[in-house]
Design a protein around this motif. Sequence first.
Motif, PDB file in Angstrom:
ATOM      1  N   THR A   1     -11.745  -1.729  -1.379  1.00 29.13           N
ATOM      2  CA  THR A   1     -10.709  -1.193  -2.261  1.00 29.13           C
ATOM      3  C   THR A   1      -9.353  -1.325  -1.567  1.00 29.13           C
ATOM      4  N   GLY A   2      -8.307  -1.513  -2.362  1.00 31.16           N
ATOM      5  CA  GLY A   2      -6.983  -1.656  -1.765  1.00 31.16           C
ATOM      6  C   GLY A   2      -6.547  -0.420  -1.007  1.00 31.16           C
TER       7      GLY A   2
ATOM      8  N   LYS B   1      -8.588  -0.141   2.198  1.00 32.73           N
ATOM      9  CA  LYS B   1      -8.180  -1.040   3.279  1.00 32.73           C
ATOM     10  C   LYS B   1      -6.844  -0.605   3.869  1.00 32.73           C
TER      11      LYS B   1
ATOM     12  N   THR C   1      -4.282  -5.805   0.732  1.00 37.24           N
ATOM     13  CA  THR C   1      -4.710  -6.406  -0.528  1.00 37.24           C
ATOM     14  C   THR C   1      -6.216  -6.632  -0.515  1.00 37.24           C
ATOM     15  N   THR C   2      -6.800  -6.593  -1.681  1.00 37.98           N
ATOM     16  CA  THR C   2      -8.174  -7.056  -1.886  1.00 37.98           C
ATOM     17  C   THR C   2      -8.159  -7.974  -3.098  1.00 37.98           C
ATOM     18  N   ARG C   3      -8.923  -9.037  -3.033  1.00 39.65           N
ATOM     19  CA  ARG C   3      -8.985 -10.002  -4.132  1.00 39.65           C
ATOM     20  C   ARG C   3     -10.434 -10.128  -4.602  1.00 39.65           C
TER      21      ARG C   3
ATOM     22  N   SER D   1      -6.115  -5.802  -5.831  1.00 39.59           N
ATOM     23  CA  SER D   1      -5.489  -4.519  -5.510  1.00 39.59           C
ATOM     24  C   SER D   1      -4.441  -4.717  -4.424  1.00 39.59           C
ATOM     25  N   VAL D   2      -3.344  -4.010  -4.570  1.00 39.76           N
ATOM     26  CA  VAL D   2      -2.259  -3.995  -3.584  1.00 39.76           C
ATOM     27  C   VAL D   2      -1.983  -2.529  -3.267  1.00 39.76           C
ATOM     28  N   ALA D   3      -2.021  -2.154  -1.989  1.00 42.43           N
ATOM     29  CA  ALA D   3      -1.931  -0.727  -1.636  1.00 42.43           C
ATOM     30  C   ALA D   3      -1.191  -0.539  -0.327  1.00 42.43           C
TER      31      ALA D   3
ATOM     32  N   GLY E   1      -2.103   2.713  -4.477  1.00 41.56           N
ATOM     33  CA  GLY E   1      -2.434   1.327  -4.774  1.00 41.56           C
ATOM     34  C   GLY E   1      -2.316   0.972  -6.237  1.00 41.56           C
TER      35      GLY E   1
ATOM     36  N   GLU F   1       1.751 -10.697  -5.383  1.00 46.28           N
ATOM     37  CA  GLU F   1       1.834  -9.796  -4.233  1.00 46.28           C
ATOM     38  C   GLU F   1       3.254  -9.682  -3.694  1.00 46.28           C
TER      39      GLU F   1
END
Length: 256
Positions: free
Chosen positions: A145-146, A149, A196-198, A207-209, A224, A234
């Motif tokens: 998860t963003g 992470k 980030t997670t892709r 996700s961007v957090a 996030g 991003e």
Amino acid sequence: MGSRPDERGALGRMLQVLECFDEDEPALTVAEMARRTGIPLSSLHRWVALLAREGLLARGPGATYAIGSRLWELGELSPLSLRLRETALPHLARLYEATGENVHLGVLDGASPETSAVLFVGRVTGLNSIPVVSRAGGRGPLHTTGVGKALLATRDEPWLRRYLRAPRELETQHSVVAEEALRADIDRARARGFATTREEMTLGNVSVAAALPRVEGLPPVAIGLVVHLDRADERRLGPLVVQTARDLHAALRDAR
């Protein structure tokens, strides 16, 4: 959920009953509770009656029970609600207005690094936001998860070593589970200020957090966005999330 050693006496029994509910089955019969807890039916009927009398369980249709409103009332007194979520909501709403995407607020939760996860304490979403699996009050893995992470990027080396010793589940074929690759993601998040997670938790989602600096009296916090892969810019979203995290940190600091 299996039974645990009843070393906490009455409190342990009550927690066994309350913890056997989950998102997939929020309403259970007494027989179903007995199967999940291992508590004998004769004893369980007494515990359920007591919890219902105190408002911790609520009667439902078909001889079922659900979590009662008294638990919700007590939970709203938590600093995660009174202090964090209430302060965060205007900032989450502003980030949603700027992006139109799902906005999540999460904290690091767990008794040890090996058992830690992200606990989602707030969310802002809209009609055009993509579906997500997280919910307020739900938990998610840190590595896929963003917000998770981003929270990993705040941990020191001894904590990370313990966390990385525990097995990590492959949520999708894109999940980063290998230690070397996950450490590289954490280093990248530290360098640019956001993680980030892709497609690591849900296919098609990015996700961007960003994590907040530490706030006294609260667990580590991160904010996030979850967006569709086609809209995952991003370079635009990262600075927006980072600024929201900074603004919320300032508001929490000033509100002390």
